[in-house]
Design a protein around this motif. Structure first.
Motif, mmCIF file in Angstrom:
data_model
loop_
_atom_site.group_PDB
_atom_site.id
_atom_site.type_symbol
_atom_site.label_atom_id
_atom_site.label_comp_id
_atom_site.label_asym_id
_atom_site.label_seq_id
_atom_site.Cartn_x
_atom_site.Cartn_y
_atom_site.Cartn_z
ATOM 1 N N ALA A 13 0.846 -1.184 0.000
ATOM 2 C CA ALA A 13 0.000 0.000 0.000
ATOM 3 C C ALA A 13 0.883 1.236 0.000
ATOM 4 N N THR A 14 0.642 2.127 -0.931
ATOM 5 C CA THR A 14 1.416 3.351 -1.014
ATOM 6 C C THR A 14 1.008 4.306 0.098
ATOM 7 N N THR A 15 1.968 4.831 0.833
ATOM 8 C CA THR A 15 1.709 5.851 1.842
ATOM 9 C C THR A 15 2.662 7.011 1.597
ATOM 10 N N TYR A 16 2.353 8.155 2.192
ATOM 11 C CA TYR A 16 3.116 9.355 1.914
ATOM 12 C C TYR A 16 3.567 9.989 3.231
ATOM 13 N N PRO A 17 4.814 9.761 3.637
ATOM 14 C CA PRO A 17 5.317 10.283 4.918
ATOM 15 C C PRO A 17 5.307 11.801 4.950
ATOM 16 N N CYS A 18 4.982 12.352 6.117
ATOM 17 C CA CYS A 18 4.982 13.801 6.307
ATOM 18 C C CYS A 18 6.415 14.288 6.460
ATOM 19 N N GLY A 19 6.751 15.333 5.716
ATOM 20 C CA GLY A 19 8.093 15.895 5.803
ATOM 21 C C GLY A 19 8.310 16.724 7.050
ATOM 22 N N GLY A 20 7.217 16.940 7.823
ATOM 23 C CA GLY A 20 7.346 17.753 9.020
ATOM 24 C C GLY A 20 7.469 16.945 10.290
ATOM 25 N N ARG A 24 1.619 10.635 8.301
ATOM 26 C CA ARG A 24 1.249 10.358 6.919
ATOM 27 C C ARG A 24 0.394 11.472 6.346
ATOM 28 N N LEU A 25 0.695 11.866 5.105
ATOM 29 C CA LEU A 25 -0.045 12.924 4.435
ATOM 30 C C LEU A 25 -1.352 12.386 3.856
ATOM 31 N N GLU A 26 -2.358 13.267 3.792
ATOM 32 C CA GLU A 26 -3.639 12.937 3.187
ATOM 33 C C GLU A 26 -3.993 14.016 2.172
ATOM 34 N N PHE A 27 -4.742 13.633 1.146
ATOM 35 C CA PHE A 27 -5.178 14.639 0.188
ATOM 36 C C PHE A 27 -6.129 15.602 0.877
ATOM 37 N N ALA A 28 -5.887 16.901 0.682
ATOM 38 C CA ALA A 28 -6.702 17.942 1.303
ATOM 39 C C ALA A 28 -7.771 18.401 0.324
ATOM 40 N N PRO A 29 -9.052 18.093 0.580
ATOM 41 C CA PRO A 29 -10.128 18.507 -0.331
ATOM 42 C C PRO A 29 -10.109 20.001 -0.600
ATOM 43 N N ALA A 91 -8.681 2.002 -1.832
ATOM 44 C CA ALA A 91 -8.066 2.992 -0.939
ATOM 45 C C ALA A 91 -8.806 2.899 0.378
ATOM 46 N N SER A 92 -8.066 2.867 1.477
ATOM 47 C CA SER A 92 -8.690 2.672 2.781
ATOM 48 C C SER A 92 -7.779 3.269 3.848
ATOM 49 N N LEU A 93 -8.043 2.893 5.104
ATOM 50 C CA LEU A 93 -7.209 3.294 6.231
ATOM 51 C C LEU A 93 -6.794 2.045 6.983
ATOM 52 N N CYS A 94 -5.572 2.036 7.490
ATOM 53 C CA CYS A 94 -5.102 0.902 8.271
ATOM 54 C C CYS A 94 -5.991 0.758 9.509
ATOM 55 N N GLN A 95 -6.522 -0.441 9.722
ATOM 56 C CA GLN A 95 -7.435 -0.645 10.854
ATOM 57 C C GLN A 95 -6.717 -0.629 12.198
ATOM 58 N N PHE A 96 -5.392 -0.584 12.180
ATOM 59 C CA PHE A 96 -4.633 -0.581 13.433
ATOM 60 C C PHE A 96 -4.067 0.798 13.774
ATOM 61 N N CYS A 97 -3.439 1.453 12.794
ATOM 62 C CA CYS A 97 -2.824 2.745 13.092
ATOM 63 C C CYS A 97 -3.492 3.913 12.375
ATOM 64 N N GLY A 98 -4.445 3.624 11.483
ATOM 65 C CA GLY A 98 -5.168 4.690 10.799
ATOM 66 C C GLY A 98 -4.430 5.319 9.645
ATOM 67 N N ALA A 99 -3.285 4.770 9.258
ATOM 68 C CA ALA A 99 -2.526 5.339 8.147
ATOM 69 C C ALA A 99 -3.276 5.151 6.837
ATOM 70 N N PRO A 100 -3.219 6.154 5.934
ATOM 71 C CA PRO A 100 -3.872 6.007 4.630
ATOM 72 C C PRO A 100 -3.232 4.871 3.836
ATOM 73 N N LEU A 101 -4.056 4.091 3.167
ATOM 74 C CA LEU A 101 -3.599 2.980 2.340
ATOM 75 C C LEU A 101 -4.169 3.132 0.940
ATOM 76 N N VAL A 102 -3.321 3.136 -0.059
ATOM 77 C CA VAL A 102 -3.757 3.230 -1.450
ATOM 78 C C VAL A 102 -3.076 2.128 -2.231
ATOM 79 N N ILE A 103 -3.864 1.303 -2.904
ATOM 80 C CA ILE A 103 -3.306 0.171 -3.622
ATOM 81 C C ILE A 103 -2.598 0.625 -4.896
#
Length: 378
Positions: A13-20, A24-29, A91-103
């Protein structure tokens, strides 16, 4: 238990680490980038060289894909906590840590989306829309207000097929032309005349042509397609070439309707438009269309992901669902009726009617009494 024959192998699952802060980063609507929900760090989504393309329908047989019925659940391997999440979503969220998951779409066994229409409204804005909607539902139970809470709404990309087609249609029918005659009739023993409209019918046949562009067909049946259709229209020109970053932090359903089946539904959606064209071509004052033979040329299709906020809650043992167009804010959904509120309203209405009748009768008696007294005095 999932049948092991149809169990999808573990996929990264592709995730996007926060540079700060390393989260994990999420798309901001409403933006063109991703944002960290913890520290606010932002990162723009870089435009790649992909373009949204129309795929010729004739190429469908040669595309790499698996039959929908043979694809089991995906097993996401979270890059943050190494947990494995089993789901039917792309695309979902990890059921354990809540991290975004994208196949990785290439590993899904399905056709890769050509485009995505990103979310325009965030959760706070959707809550505002829902509050206005629920407040306007008369005689709804108080439980309806629960759909405005953050926990009851999910930002979900719904897959849609779009179809383009050049059509030629040959029709047979009838053209009706009005004419009028004088008709005699009797009323209360008197002879009268009235003008009556009649129709002369003439055989008609001909040919019409129409170009269809982006006929939308919901590609998932997990949410009733008829309800999803009510969210139209969609601003498809605002769609972006598919990039997984747009899905980060949100949910995305995979399609369970094959594109071939979707095209048959698209034909049914085109049919009323074509019949209207035939009626206009027939002309006259009124028309009848007996048969239409339509031929499709230069057919193309693509898979698009459209944004929907899905709100659901349970009331009296039934799950109710409300859908919000993630671009326009259009809302459609089910709502229960409160028997208590309806009963109270009926009682109040009866009391009001009874009061009106009482005062009317009382006023009538007073007027009668007053009139009689005046006459006696005179």
């Amino acid at each position: 238990m999932t049948d092991p024959r149809f169990q999808q192998a573990g996929v990264a699952a592709t995730t996007y680490p926060c540079g700060g802060c390393g989260a994990r980063l999420e798309f901001a609507p409403g933006s063109t980038g991703m944002q960290c929900p913890y520290c606010g760090y932002r990162q723009e989504i870089t435009a790649g060289d992909r373009q949204i393309r129309e795929i010729p329908f004739g190429e469908l047989a040669g595309l790499a894909r698996k039959p929908v019925g043979s694809i089991g659940k995906y097993v996401f391997a979270c890059q943050r906590c190494a947990a494995r999440t089993e789901t039917n979503e792309t695309a979902s969220l990890c059921q354990f840590c809540g991290a975004p998951l994208v196949i990785d779409p290439a590993a899904s066994g399905q056709l890769v989306p050509e485009g995505v229409l990103p979310f325009q409204f965030d959760r706070a804005a959707v809550s505002t829309h829902l509050k206005k909607w629920t407040a306007s539902r008369r005689f709804a139970p108080n439980a309806l207000k629960k759909v405005t809470t953050a926990e009851s709404t999910k930002s979900t990309y719904l897959p849609h097929w779009t179809y383009d087609s050049q059509t030629e249609s040959f029709y047979t029918g009838q053209r009706g032309e009005y004419y009028y005659v004088n008709e005699t009739y009797y009323e209360n023993g008197q002879r009268k005349t009235r003008r009556v409209r009649r129709t002369r019918w003439y055989p008609a046949q001909g040919q019409v042509a129409r170009s269809f562009d982006d006929v939308l067909v919901p590609a998932s049946t997990q949410i009733a397609p008829a309800e999803v259709d009510k969210l139209a229209p969609w601003p498809l020109p605002d769609a972006q070439p598919y990039q997984p970053e747009f899905l980060a932090g949100h949910f995305a359903l995979r399609y369970d309707l094959e594109p071939e089946t979707g095209f048959e539904e698209a034909k049914r959606r085109m049919a009323p438009v074509i019949e209207n064209d035939c009626e206009r071509d027939i002309g006259g004052d009124t028309q009848k269309v007996h048969s239409v033979d339509t031929r499709h040329h230069d057919v193309s299709f693509k898979l698009m992901l459209l944004p929907v906020w899905v709100a659901s809650y349970v009331y009296q043992g039934k799950t109710w669902q409300i859908l919000v167009n993630g671009r326009t804010g259009e809302i459609h959904g089910e709502r229960p009726w409160s028997k208590v509120k309806i009963a109270v309203a009926v009682v109040i209405a009866l009391i009001v009617v009874a009061a009106i009748v009482y005062f009317a009768v009382t006023s009538g008696h007073s007027s009668t009494s007053g009139g009689h007294h005046s006459g006696t005095h005179h």
